[in-house]
Design a protein around this motif. Structure first.
Motif, PDB file in Angstrom:
ATOM      1  N   ILE A 145      -0.826  29.605 -17.446  1.00 51.39           N
ATOM      2  CA  ILE A 145       0.228  30.001 -16.503  1.00 51.39           C
ATOM      3  C   ILE A 145       0.448  31.509 -16.471  1.00 51.39           C
ATOM      4  O   ILE A 145       0.679  32.084 -15.404  1.00 51.39           O
ATOM      5  N   VAL A 146       0.404  32.187 -17.622  1.00 48.64           N
ATOM      6  CA  VAL A 146       0.630  33.643 -17.619  1.00 48.64           C
ATOM      7  C   VAL A 146      -0.430  34.365 -16.767  1.00 48.64           C
ATOM      8  O   VAL A 146      -0.067  35.229 -15.942  1.00 48.64           O
ATOM      9  N   PRO A 147      -1.739  34.059 -16.902  1.00 50.97           N
ATOM     10  CA  PRO A 147      -2.695  34.694 -15.983  1.00 50.97           C
ATOM     11  C   PRO A 147      -2.444  34.335 -14.522  1.00 50.97           C
ATOM     12  O   PRO A 147      -2.667  35.165 -13.635  1.00 50.97           O
ATOM     13  N   PHE A 148      -1.990  33.114 -14.265  1.00 49.72           N
ATOM     14  CA  PHE A 148      -1.640  32.742 -12.887  1.00 49.72           C
ATOM     15  C   PHE A 148      -0.583  33.683 -12.329  1.00 49.72           C
ATOM     16  O   PHE A 148      -0.710  34.207 -11.217  1.00 49.72           O
ATOM     17  N   LEU A 149       0.476  33.916 -13.112  1.00 53.80           N
ATOM     18  CA  LEU A 149       1.557  34.794 -12.660  1.00 53.80           C
ATOM     19  C   LEU A 149       1.094  36.247 -12.558  1.00 53.80           C
ATOM     20  O   LEU A 149       1.511  36.981 -11.660  1.00 53.80           O
ATOM     21  N   ALA A 150       0.214  36.655 -13.488  1.00 57.18           N
ATOM     22  CA  ALA A 150      -0.293  38.032 -13.458  1.00 57.18           C
ATOM     23  C   ALA A 150      -1.129  38.285 -12.207  1.00 57.18           C
ATOM     24  O   ALA A 150      -0.990  39.332 -11.546  1.00 57.18           O
ATOM     25  N   VAL A 151      -1.996  37.335 -11.864  1.00 56.21           N
ATOM     26  CA  VAL A 151      -2.824  37.489 -10.662  1.00 56.21           C
ATOM     27  C   VAL A 151      -1.955  37.414  -9.413  1.00 56.21           C
ATOM     28  O   VAL A 151      -2.180  38.144  -8.442  1.00 56.21           O
ATOM     29  N   LEU A 152      -0.944  36.547  -9.423  1.00 55.30           N
ATOM     30  CA  LEU A 152      -0.016  36.477  -8.292  1.00 55.30           C
ATOM     31  C   LEU A 152       0.688  37.819  -8.100  1.00 55.30           C
ATOM     32  O   LEU A 152       0.821  38.312  -6.959  1.00 55.30           O
ATOM     33  N   TRP A 153       1.152  38.427  -9.199  1.00 54.76           N
ATOM     34  CA  TRP A 153       1.775  39.756  -9.130  1.00 54.76           C
ATOM     35  C   TRP A 153       0.797  40.777  -8.545  1.00 54.76           C
ATOM     36  O   TRP A 153       1.153  41.572  -7.670  1.00 54.76           O
ATOM     37  N   LEU A 154      -0.457  40.756  -9.025  1.00 50.35           N
ATOM     38  CA  LEU A 154      -1.461  41.715  -8.552  1.00 50.35           C
ATOM     39  C   LEU A 154      -1.713  41.548  -7.057  1.00 50.35           C
ATOM     40  O   LEU A 154      -1.771  42.536  -6.313  1.00 50.35           O
ATOM     41  N   CYS A 155      -1.843  40.302  -6.613  1.00 52.30           N
ATOM     42  CA  CYS A 155      -2.157  40.049  -5.208  1.00 52.30           C
ATOM     43  C   CYS A 155      -1.019  40.467  -4.285  1.00 52.30           C
ATOM     44  O   CYS A 155      -1.242  41.103  -3.248  1.00 52.30           O
ATOM     45  N   VAL A 156       0.209  40.130  -4.667  1.00 52.59           N
ATOM     46  CA  VAL A 156       1.356  40.375  -3.785  1.00 52.59           C
ATOM     47  C   VAL A 156       1.855  41.806  -3.892  1.00 52.59           C
ATOM     48  O   VAL A 156       2.103  42.478  -2.881  1.00 52.59           O
ATOM     49  N   THR A 157       2.004  42.295  -5.138  1.00 50.08           N
ATOM     50  CA  THR A 157       2.630  43.598  -5.356  1.00 50.08           C
ATOM     51  C   THR A 157       1.664  44.756  -5.167  1.00 50.08           C
ATOM     52  O   THR A 157       2.038  45.806  -4.637  1.00 50.08           O
ATOM     53  N   ARG A 158       0.430  44.592  -5.602  1.00 47.18           N
ATOM     54  CA  ARG A 158      -0.522  45.711  -5.564  1.00 47.18           C
ATOM     55  C   ARG A 158      -1.519  45.625  -4.411  1.00 47.18           C
ATOM     56  O   ARG A 158      -1.917  46.642  -3.848  1.00 47.18           O
ATOM     57  N   LEU A 159      -1.943  44.411  -4.046  1.00 44.36           N
ATOM     58  CA  LEU A 159      -2.937  44.279  -2.980  1.00 44.36           C
ATOM     59  C   LEU A 159      -2.311  43.986  -1.628  1.00 44.36           C
ATOM     60  O   LEU A 159      -2.997  43.989  -0.610  1.00 44.36           O
ATOM     61  N   GLY A 160      -1.007  43.717  -1.606  1.00 40.81           N
ATOM     62  CA  GLY A 160      -0.308  43.502  -0.345  1.00 40.81           C
ATOM     63  C   GLY A 160      -0.636  42.197   0.350  1.00 40.81           C
ATOM     64  O   GLY A 160      -0.421  42.065   1.559  1.00 40.81           O
ATOM     65  N   LEU A 161      -1.136  41.207  -0.376  1.00 35.38           N
ATOM     66  CA  LEU A 161      -1.451  39.916   0.220  1.00 35.38           C
ATOM     67  C   LEU A 161      -0.183  39.080   0.354  1.00 35.38           C
ATOM     68  O   LEU A 161       0.846  39.354  -0.272  1.00 35.38           O
ATOM     69  N   SER A 162      -0.266  38.046   1.164  1.00 35.21           N
ATOM     70  CA  SER A 162       0.877  37.157   1.314  1.00 35.21           C
ATOM     71  C   SER A 162       1.085  36.340   0.047  1.00 35.21           C
ATOM     72  O   SER A 162       0.166  36.173  -0.764  1.00 35.21           O
ATOM     73  N   ARG A 163       2.281  35.832  -0.106  1.00 35.74           N
ATOM     74  CA  ARG A 163       2.582  35.004  -1.268  1.00 35.74           C
ATOM     75  C   ARG A 163       1.680  33.770  -1.302  1.00 35.74           C
ATOM     76  O   ARG A 163       1.173  33.394  -2.361  1.00 35.74           O
ATOM     77  N   ARG A 164       1.463  33.137  -0.162  1.00 37.17           N
ATOM     78  CA  ARG A 164       0.619  31.942  -0.102  1.00 37.17           C
ATOM     79  C   ARG A 164      -0.812  32.258  -0.543  1.00 37.17           C
ATOM     80  O   ARG A 164      -1.407  31.520  -1.334  1.00 37.17           O
ATOM     81  N   ALA A 165      -1.368  33.363  -0.011  1.00 36.81           N
ATOM     82  CA  ALA A 165      -2.720  33.746  -0.401  1.00 36.81           C
ATOM     83  C   ALA A 165      -2.774  34.072  -1.891  1.00 36.81           C
ATOM     84  O   ALA A 165      -3.732  33.721  -2.596  1.00 36.81           O
ATOM     85  N   GLY A 166      -1.726  34.752  -2.382  1.00 38.01           N
ATOM     86  CA  GLY A 166      -1.681  35.087  -3.796  1.00 38.01           C
ATOM     87  C   GLY A 166      -1.674  33.859  -4.683  1.00 38.01           C
ATOM     88  O   GLY A 166      -2.324  33.832  -5.737  1.00 38.01           O
ATOM     89  N   ILE A 167      -0.951  32.814  -4.263  1.00 38.23           N
ATOM     90  CA  ILE A 167      -0.900  31.585  -5.049  1.00 38.23           C
ATOM     91  C   ILE A 167      -2.275  30.936  -5.132  1.00 38.23           C
ATOM     92  O   ILE A 167      -2.724  30.514  -6.207  1.00 38.23           O
ATOM     93  N   TRP A 168      -2.973  30.856  -4.014  1.00 30.64           N
ATOM     94  CA  TRP A 168      -4.307  30.239  -4.022  1.00 30.64           C
ATOM     95  C   TRP A 168      -5.288  31.028  -4.879  1.00 30.64           C
ATOM     96  O   TRP A 168      -6.055  30.460  -5.655  1.00 30.64           O
ATOM     97  N   ILE A 169      -5.272  32.356  -4.713  1.00 35.64           N
ATOM     98  CA  ILE A 169      -6.182  33.181  -5.507  1.00 35.64           C
ATOM     99  C   ILE A 169      -5.836  33.073  -6.983  1.00 35.64           C
ATOM    100  O   ILE A 169      -6.724  32.931  -7.847  1.00 35.64           O
ATOM    101  N   ALA A 170      -4.549  33.124  -7.312  1.00 34.23           N
ATOM    102  CA  ALA A 170      -4.118  33.031  -8.701  1.00 34.23           C
ATOM    103  C   ALA A 170      -4.482  31.678  -9.298  1.00 34.23           C
ATOM    104  O   ALA A 170      -4.861  31.583 -10.483  1.00 34.23           O
ATOM    105  N   LEU A 171      -4.383  30.611  -8.514  1.00 34.74           N
ATOM    106  CA  LEU A 171      -4.742  29.275  -8.987  1.00 34.74           C
ATOM    107  C   LEU A 171      -6.218  29.227  -9.374  1.00 34.74           C
ATOM    108  O   LEU A 171      -6.578  28.705 -10.448  1.00 34.74           O
ATOM    109  N   ILE A 172      -7.078  29.785  -8.539  1.00 33.23           N
ATOM    110  CA  ILE A 172      -8.524  29.741  -8.807  1.00 33.23           C
ATOM    111  C   ILE A 172      -8.895  30.656  -9.966  1.00 33.23           C
ATOM    112  O   ILE A 172      -9.631  30.260 -10.890  1.00 33.23           O
ATOM    113  N   VAL A 173      -8.392  31.887  -9.944  1.00 37.75           N
ATOM    114  CA  VAL A 173      -8.753  32.849 -10.986  1.00 37.75           C
ATOM    115  C   VAL A 173      -8.255  32.385 -12.356  1.00 37.75           C
ATOM    116  O   VAL A 173      -8.988  32.445 -13.355  1.00 37.75           O
TER     117      VAL A 173
END
Length: 244
Positions: A145-173
């Motif tokens: 779960i911690v890497p899931f949240l870390a990747v979600l933070w990276l996608c949304v906060t740093r890469l500017g992706l949508s929350r939905r896209a961040g969740i999918w990417i974080a789930l896979i990574v």
């Protein structure tokens, strides 16, 4: 507004973690995993020690970076949450079996050495084997779960992706990271670890995504693994029919 809160730490609720703090958390996960992997685990209660370190080191890292808000990963547990533990536990078990059957059509599996030990166990040996898995499997949930949240933070906060896209990417990574952590267990069989174990991780992380409660995904994880352990133990102690 819904009663279910957003995921913690990635968007300022209840506190925002920044890049340095996520790195500290990932380092704590790595240190805890190293303790589990490298410290001797033979015999009970000695086997409890590395399992507890695997759980406590990341929790201490979370306490360091999030303070009193570390508890945001864990929500109250009631009848509904217990029901979801059971649902996602058996969903994970079924999903693992299906992915294993599909994967077996293309690659040969590496045997899990832990399975061989159950045939010679007594009931007391089994109990002594299961007790350390309680802190270990909760620690594995932090590893998922911690890497899931870390990747979600990276996608949304740093890469500017949508929350939905961040969740999918974080789930896979996060599933791939979790699967990679199991490579030594499966003799560095990449397909089995990344796809087989990674698929099971997806179902467990979905339990967290649905409930925002690490207790639910941990309960599902324990139910999934203990079911496998108990089935293996029962098969190893089943009476063997002999011909006349």
């Amino acid at each position: 507004m819904t009663e279910k809160p957003d995921f913690p730490f990635y968007a300022g609720r209840p506190v925002l973690l920044e890049g340095r703090q996520w790195l500290i958390l990932m380092a704590a996960l790595a240190l805890g995993f190293a303790a589990l992997s490298l410290l001797p685990m033979q015999g009970f209660p000695q086997s409890l020690f590395p399992a507890l370190l695997f759980l406590l080191i990341p929790l201490l890292g979370l306490l360091w970076v999030a303070g009193a808000h570390w508890i945001a990963l864990f929500r109250p547990v009631g009848i509904r949450q217990v029901g979801l533990m059971i649902f996602f536990g058996f969903l994970t078990l079924a999903g693992s079996m299906v992915s294993g059957l599909i994967l077996s059509q293309f690659v040969s599996f590496s045997h899990n050495p832990i399975s061989d030990t159950f045939a010679s166990m007594t009931i007391l040996d089994l109990v002594a084997r299961l007790i350390p898995t309680l802190p270990q499997l909760i620690g594995e949930e932090l590893l998922g779960i911690v890497p899931f949240l870390a990747v979600l933070w990276l996608c949304v906060t740093r890469l500017g992706l949508s929350r939905r896209a961040g969740i999918w990417i974080a789930l896979i990574v996060s599933a791939l990271i979790f699967g990679a952590a199991h490579l030594p267990t499966y003799d560095w069989h990449w397909g089995q670890a990344l796809i087989g174990i990674g698929a099971a991780r997806v179902f467990l992380t979905l339990a967290y995504i649905v409930t925002r409660n690490l207790w639910v995904s941990a309960g599902a994880h324990i139910l999934n693994d203990w079911t496998g352990f108990l089935i293996t133990f029962a098969m190893g102690h089943a009476p063997i029919a002999t011909g006349t």
